[in-house]
Design an enzyme around this catalytic site. Structure first.
Site, mmCIF file in Angstrom:
data_model
loop_
_atom_site.group_PDB
_atom_site.id
_atom_site.type_symbol
_atom_site.label_atom_id
_atom_site.label_comp_id
_atom_site.label_asym_id
_atom_site.label_seq_id
_atom_site.Cartn_x
_atom_site.Cartn_y
_atom_site.Cartn_z
ATOM 1 N N ASP A 248 0.817 -1.218 0.000
ATOM 2 C CA ASP A 248 0.000 0.000 0.000
ATOM 3 C C ASP A 248 0.843 1.258 0.000
ATOM 4 O OD1 ASP A 248 -2.441 -1.090 0.039
ATOM 5 O OD2 ASP A 248 -2.836 -0.787 2.182
ATOM 6 N N LYS A 270 -3.439 3.241 -2.745
ATOM 7 C CA LYS A 270 -4.617 4.059 -3.051
ATOM 8 C C LYS A 270 -4.375 5.451 -2.501
ATOM 9 C CE LYS A 270 -7.670 0.198 -2.289
ATOM 10 N NZ LYS A 270 -8.455 -0.424 -1.264
ATOM 11 N N MET A 383 -8.601 9.222 8.352
ATOM 12 C CA MET A 383 -9.089 9.744 7.060
ATOM 13 C C MET A 383 -10.055 10.897 7.280
ATOM 14 S SD MET A 383 -9.592 6.078 5.167
ATOM 15 C CE MET A 383 -10.136 5.196 6.606
HETATM 16 C C1 SAM Z 1 -6.960 3.519 4.995
HETATM 17 S S1 SAM Z 1 -6.564 4.038 6.604
HETATM 18 C C2 SAM Z 1 -5.468 2.787 7.063
HETATM 19 C C3 SAM Z 1 -5.332 2.664 8.547
HETATM 20 C C4 SAM Z 1 -4.351 1.588 8.917
HETATM 21 N N1 SAM Z 1 -4.867 0.290 8.577
HETATM 22 C C5 SAM Z 1 -3.990 1.619 10.414
HETATM 23 O O1 SAM Z 1 -4.327 0.674 11.134
HETATM 24 O O2 SAM Z 1 -3.345 2.574 10.827
HETATM 25 C C6 SAM Z 1 -5.507 5.403 6.271
HETATM 26 C C7 SAM Z 1 -5.544 6.441 7.364
HETATM 27 O O3 SAM Z 1 -4.798 6.002 8.477
HETATM 28 C C8 SAM Z 1 -4.217 7.122 9.105
HETATM 29 N N2 SAM Z 1 -2.755 6.949 9.081
HETATM 30 C C9 SAM Z 1 -2.076 5.895 8.613
HETATM 31 N N3 SAM Z 1 -0.758 6.047 8.828
HETATM 32 C C10 SAM Z 1 -0.602 7.224 9.458
HETATM 33 C C11 SAM Z 1 0.528 7.929 9.957
HETATM 34 N N4 SAM Z 1 1.764 7.438 9.861
HETATM 35 N N5 SAM Z 1 0.308 9.122 10.556
HETATM 36 C C12 SAM Z 1 -0.941 9.605 10.701
HETATM 37 N N6 SAM Z 1 -2.027 8.982 10.241
HETATM 38 C C13 SAM Z 1 -1.866 7.794 9.617
HETATM 39 C C14 SAM Z 1 -4.639 8.350 8.319
HETATM 40 O O4 SAM Z 1 -5.816 8.848 8.888
HETATM 41 C C15 SAM Z 1 -4.902 7.741 6.963
HETATM 42 O O5 SAM Z 1 -5.783 8.561 6.206
#
Ligand code: SAM
Length: 470
Positions: A248, A270, A383
């Site tokens: 991803d 994505k 998100m």
């Molecule tokens: C599709 S979701 C995936 C979440 C992921 N599966 C998790 O458990 O963290 C994507 C969202 O996760 C959050 N996100 C993921 N990595 C991040 C990071 N390093 N810092 C801040 N937000 C993050 C943001 O809100 C982003 O839009």
């Protein structure tokens, strides 16, 4: 090599530990892993030692050591004694030819205790002839990271399989290949996914000449928030073993470095609002590669089951009859909070912490805003940056206090991490001034004064204000 390493069979043997303090407790803990009958001799056992004696079912002799205590003993430890007692134990053991270890006295020890990696039937002993115990412990830590706890059970299974393998396979390369696959290859992969029926099936296949089609598998692996050091050991192992990695956008830089150089890498990232690989297509890619017998890692940011569509991919794979396992990762809301030392719960203030998504499909997600707006509610929004205006309006309409604190972490745990602090009343302005476009976690209802953000607040907002002003 002055000290020759051997593995002693301690079944029904007597091990004597002389001493009453922490060193004696340490040796007892070690010996309790063996089937030896342990006798501790000391006029006074400290509390830690008494607990260990109870736990190990050892025998305590509450008096001074006597040379005749060594009658029938196979090993002797002298732990934390004064010099006269150490000398007495050493002399008594030497006279009777019983191996003796006097803690921290190599000159009075006929054997040394190694650093041990204990994986059940698989035991690795590391010795430095007493010269560099810290080096021994460092090597032990590396080996422990390499060897999953399940490897000991695999060795036990191997012991049980030996007669069957001898009957089914000719001595030589076919037998060797079977054992290689069991310890390093596909059979081990099956064992780690399913030590029961899946493993038996893989063994049957291999022993019957592999007539059945080779089965691939998919591991849905959580890559954590970005910092490669937050990857789990299991995730590292799966990456090292994978033939194909489907990854991803949010997988941190450096994490793919754990993969084999010849592994195929497929980017299905994505980006919000941009054309991307559809979920149906991703499912097809996974089924295709695993169906062709490959070991596939589906590498996802954070945790696969938290807003990661891991459940959907799992369902598609199960429906296609592909073996699937899930390796959890640290989800963004947990990792981002840790990166700024922001506690997610605080005794007496919030008894729950909620994770919500700001986005559903291409639009804003709906929630029970009244519940989220209640005093004391604490939650994180994934998100949520593009939907911040909507979220702010909904929460205000539901009666949230305007000064409810908001903390934002963008690119948490990465080199370009950015933070901003504000309140519900200023949510959209805080994001704009902080120049935050995501990926970000928005925390609502957590007190930033408990984090280390107070300086960051001034820094981020002042910098952004200057940028806006210029
Ligand atoms: C599709 S979701 C995936 C979440 C992921 N599966 C998790 O458990 O963290 C994507 C969202 O996760 C959050 N996100 C993921 N990595 C991040 C990071 N390093 N810092 C801040 N937000 C993050 C943001 O809100 C982003 O839009």
């Amino acid at each position: 090599m002055r000290y020759y390493p051997v593995f002693l069979d301690l079944e029904a043997k007597i091990v004597i530990i002389v001493g009453g303090g922490a060193e004696a407790a340490q040796k007892l803990r070690l010996m309790a892993k063996t089937p030896a009958r342990i006798v501790v001799i000391t006029p006074f056992a400290e509390r830690e030692l008494s607990t260990e004696i109870d736990a190990a079912g050892a025998c305590l002799v509450s008096r001074e050591f006597d040379a005749d205590d060594l009658h029938g003993a196979s090993l002797v430890f002298a732990c934390g004694l004064d010099v006269a007692d150490e000398t007495a134990v050493h002399a008594a053991a030497t006279q009777r030819n019983i191996p003796v270890n006097v803690v921290d006295r190599q000159d009075k020890s006929s054997f040394l205790t190694p650093s041990i990696v204990d994986r059940g039937a698989l035991t690795i002993a590391i010795g430095t002839e007493g010269a560099a115990p810290v080096l021994g412990q460092g090597i032990k830590a590396h080996l422990e990271a390499m060897l999953p706890p399940s490897i000991g059970s695999l060795v036990e299974k191997a012991a049980g399989l030996r007669p069957r393998v001898s009957r089914a396979l000719e001595k030589g390369s076919s037998r060797r290949n079977f054992w290689r696959s069991l310890f390093f290859g596909d059979i081990r992969g099956s064992f780690e996914r399913d030590a029961g029926a899946g493993f038996e099936l893989a063994v049957d296949d291999a022993l019957s000449g592999g007539e059945r089609a080779v089965t691939g598998s998919v591991s849905l692996v959580g890559a954590g928030p970005g910092d490669a050091d937050l990857l789990t050991l299991k995730a590292q192992r799966r990456l090292q073993d994978a033939d194909v990695i489907v990854y991803d956008r949010l997988v941190g830089p450096g994490i793919l470095e754990y993969a084999r150089r010849d592994a195929e890498r497929i980017d299905v990232g994505k980006t919000p609002g941009k054309l991307s690989v559809s979920q149906t297509r991703i499912n097809q890619i996974l089924v295709h590669h695993a169906g062709a017998g490959r070991k596939v890692v589906r590498l996802k940011g954070g945790d696969p089951y938290v807003f990661g569509r891991g459940g959907e991919e799992q369902a598609a794979l199960v429906a296609a009859g592909i073996p699937v396992e899930v390796v959890p990762g640290i989800t963004a809301a947990v990792a981002c909070a840790a990166s700024i030392r922001l506690p997610l719960t605080w005794r007496g203030e919030n008894r729950s912490f909620t994770m919500i998504t700001g986005t559903a499909g291409d639009g804003a997600a709906d929630h029970d805003w009244t519940a989220l707006a209640k005093p004391g509610a604490a939650f994180s929004i994934y998100m949520g940056v593009r939907q911040a205006g909507h979220i702010q309006r909904r929460l205000v309409a539901a009666g949230i206090a305007n000064d409810t604190p908001v903390v934002v972490v963008e690119n948490g745990t990465r080199a370009n991490q950015k933070t901003a602090v504000g309140s519900i009343a200023t949510l959209t302005r805080t994001l704009a001034l902080g120049g935050i476009s995501g990926p970000a976690i928005i925390y609502v209802g957590l007190d930033p004064a408990r984090s280390d953000l107070l300086n960051a607040r001034i820094e981020v907002q002042a910098t952004a204000l200057e940028r806006v002003a210029s």
